[in-house]
Scaffold this motif. Structure first.
Motif, PDB file in Angstrom:
ATOM      1  N   TRP A 112      48.777 -20.215  20.709  1.00  0.00           N
ATOM      2  CA  TRP A 112      49.199 -21.441  21.371  1.00  0.00           C
ATOM      3  C   TRP A 112      49.578 -21.166  22.823  1.00  0.00           C
ATOM      4  O   TRP A 112      50.199 -20.146  23.127  1.00  0.00           O
ATOM      5  N   ASN A 113      49.210 -22.087  23.703  1.00  0.00           N
ATOM      6  CA  ASN A 113      49.611 -22.027  25.100  1.00  0.00           C
ATOM      7  C   ASN A 113      49.145 -20.739  25.774  1.00  0.00           C
ATOM      8  O   ASN A 113      49.911 -20.071  26.459  1.00  0.00           O
ATOM      9  N   SER A 114      47.896 -20.374  25.553  1.00  0.00           N
ATOM     10  CA  SER A 114      47.385 -19.121  26.129  1.00  0.00           C
ATOM     11  C   SER A 114      46.170 -19.311  27.031  1.00  0.00           C
ATOM     12  O   SER A 114      45.628 -18.335  27.542  1.00  0.00           O
ATOM     13  N   SER A 138      49.710 -20.872  33.857  1.00  0.00           N
ATOM     14  CA  SER A 138      50.600 -20.729  35.012  1.00  0.00           C
ATOM     15  C   SER A 138      51.357 -22.022  35.291  1.00  0.00           C
ATOM     16  O   SER A 138      52.541 -21.992  35.642  1.00  0.00           O
ATOM     17  N   ALA A 139      50.674 -23.161  35.118  1.00  0.00           N
ATOM     18  CA  ALA A 139      51.336 -24.456  35.343  1.00  0.00           C
ATOM     19  C   ALA A 139      52.454 -24.668  34.328  1.00  0.00           C
ATOM     20  O   ALA A 139      53.542 -25.153  34.676  1.00  0.00           O
ATOM     21  N   THR A 140      52.203 -24.303  33.081  1.00  0.00           N
ATOM     22  CA  THR A 140      53.217 -24.445  32.042  1.00  0.00           C
ATOM     23  C   THR A 140      54.416 -23.562  32.350  1.00  0.00           C
ATOM     24  O   THR A 140      55.571 -23.985  32.227  1.00  0.00           O
ATOM     25  N   SER A 141      54.159 -22.332  32.745  1.00  0.00           N
ATOM     26  CA  SER A 141      55.225 -21.379  33.043  1.00  0.00           C
ATOM     27  C   SER A 141      56.103 -21.870  34.193  1.00  0.00           C
ATOM     28  O   SER A 141      57.339 -21.836  34.106  1.00  0.00           O
ATOM     29  N   HIS A 196      50.001 -29.049  26.864  1.00  0.00           N
ATOM     30  CA  HIS A 196      49.641 -28.288  25.672  1.00  0.00           C
ATOM     31  C   HIS A 196      48.314 -28.774  25.088  1.00  0.00           C
ATOM     32  O   HIS A 196      47.523 -27.978  24.565  1.00  0.00           O
ATOM     33  N   ALA A 197      48.074 -30.068  25.164  1.00  0.00           N
ATOM     34  CA  ALA A 197      46.801 -30.612  24.669  1.00  0.00           C
ATOM     35  C   ALA A 197      45.637 -30.106  25.516  1.00  0.00           C
ATOM     36  O   ALA A 197      44.557 -29.804  24.996  1.00  0.00           O
ATOM     37  N   THR A 198      45.853 -30.009  26.828  1.00  0.00           N
ATOM     38  CA  THR A 198      44.821 -29.476  27.724  1.00  0.00           C
ATOM     39  C   THR A 198      44.540 -28.014  27.398  1.00  0.00           C
ATOM     40  O   THR A 198      43.384 -27.580  27.343  1.00  0.00           O
ATOM     41  N   ASP A 199      45.609 -27.263  27.186  1.00  0.00           N
ATOM     42  CA  ASP A 199      45.479 -25.851  26.797  1.00  0.00           C
ATOM     43  C   ASP A 199      44.651 -25.721  25.516  1.00  0.00           C
ATOM     44  O   ASP A 199      43.707 -24.934  25.437  1.00  0.00           O
TER      45      ASP A 199
END
Length: 232
Positions: A47-49, A55-58, A75-78
């Motif tokens: 998940w989220n990798s 980088s945007a999530t972080s 998260h859906a985009t990821d």
């Protein structure tokens, strides 16, 4: 929604779900190593990798800028990126694909944070169901102790501090993760989760996981092709 087996894919997808600290990541790593040792075609995704949005999530997490809706969409985009570029192609190629969390993570976390369930499910409506979904159910105190045995404090979002449930991160964790557990259990029948008692020793859980995988999937059919040497 159908599983990949029901849709005729040659590959199979196995997903693990559970609360933070439930040990799900440890279990799928051990399963991955066991399958690889047998010479099987295995691919792992977590998940989220996705490099596309990691980088945007972080940055958003560090600055505490993410609203529940933004969190959900990122998260859906990821997931969509990994699904289209890795998961589906490898399942078509006959791989055993292992996922450390799947769409059910979003169904639980996003709705607990206030997003409408129908809206969240609609975002992920393109995704097929795993062929096996293991849910590792651990007591909240067991999960909390496992997390704190590896690092000194809870992370902001895993404790649900963004939801202002309590000023005490440990109490916030119990409330937030307790709500997640309720959502997971509500989904367990609908999506046919295989529930594992995650309070058991690691070895006992892994033994059961391997037995269940071997019983449901013809593992020999996923063996890597051996090179054929022709004498000239």
């Amino acid at each position: 929604m159908k599983t990949f087996a029901e849709l005729g894919f040659p590959g199979r997808l196995i997903a693990v779900e559970g609360l933070d600290g439930s040990g799900k990541s440890t279990q799928i790593y051990l399963l991955k190593r066991w399958l690889e040792v047998q010479g099987l075609k295995v691919f792992f995704s977590e998940w989220n990798s996705s490099e596309l949005v990691k980088s945007a999530t972080s940055k958003g997490k560090k600055r505490e800028l993410l609203t529940p809706t933004t969190f959900s969409l990122i998260h859906a985009t990821d997931f969509a990126d990994r699904y289209e570029r890795h998961l589906v192609p490898l399942l078509r190629a006959g791989y055993l694909v292992l996922c450390d969390r799947y769409i059910f993570t979003a169904f639980a976390r996003d709705t607990v944070r206030g997003c409408p369930m129908d809206w969240v499910r609609g975002i992920y409506s393109f995704a097929n169901l795993p062929d096996i979904t293991f849910f590792f159910r651990a007591n909240l105190e067991v999960s909390l102790n496992r997390i704190l045995s590896g690092r000194p404090q809870l992370k902001y979002f895993e404790a649900g501090m963004d939801m202002r449930l309590s000023s005490d991160p440990y109490e916030s964790f119990r409330i937030f993760q307790g709500r997640l557990l309720e959502r997971y259990l509500a989904m367990s029948t609908e999506f046919k989760f295989t529930i594992i008692d995650a309070n058991q020793p690691i070895e006992a859980q892994q033994t059961l996981v391997r037995q269940l995988v071997a019983a449901k999937i013809d593992l020999k059919s996923f063996a890597r092709e051996k090179a054929v040497h022709i004498a000239v």
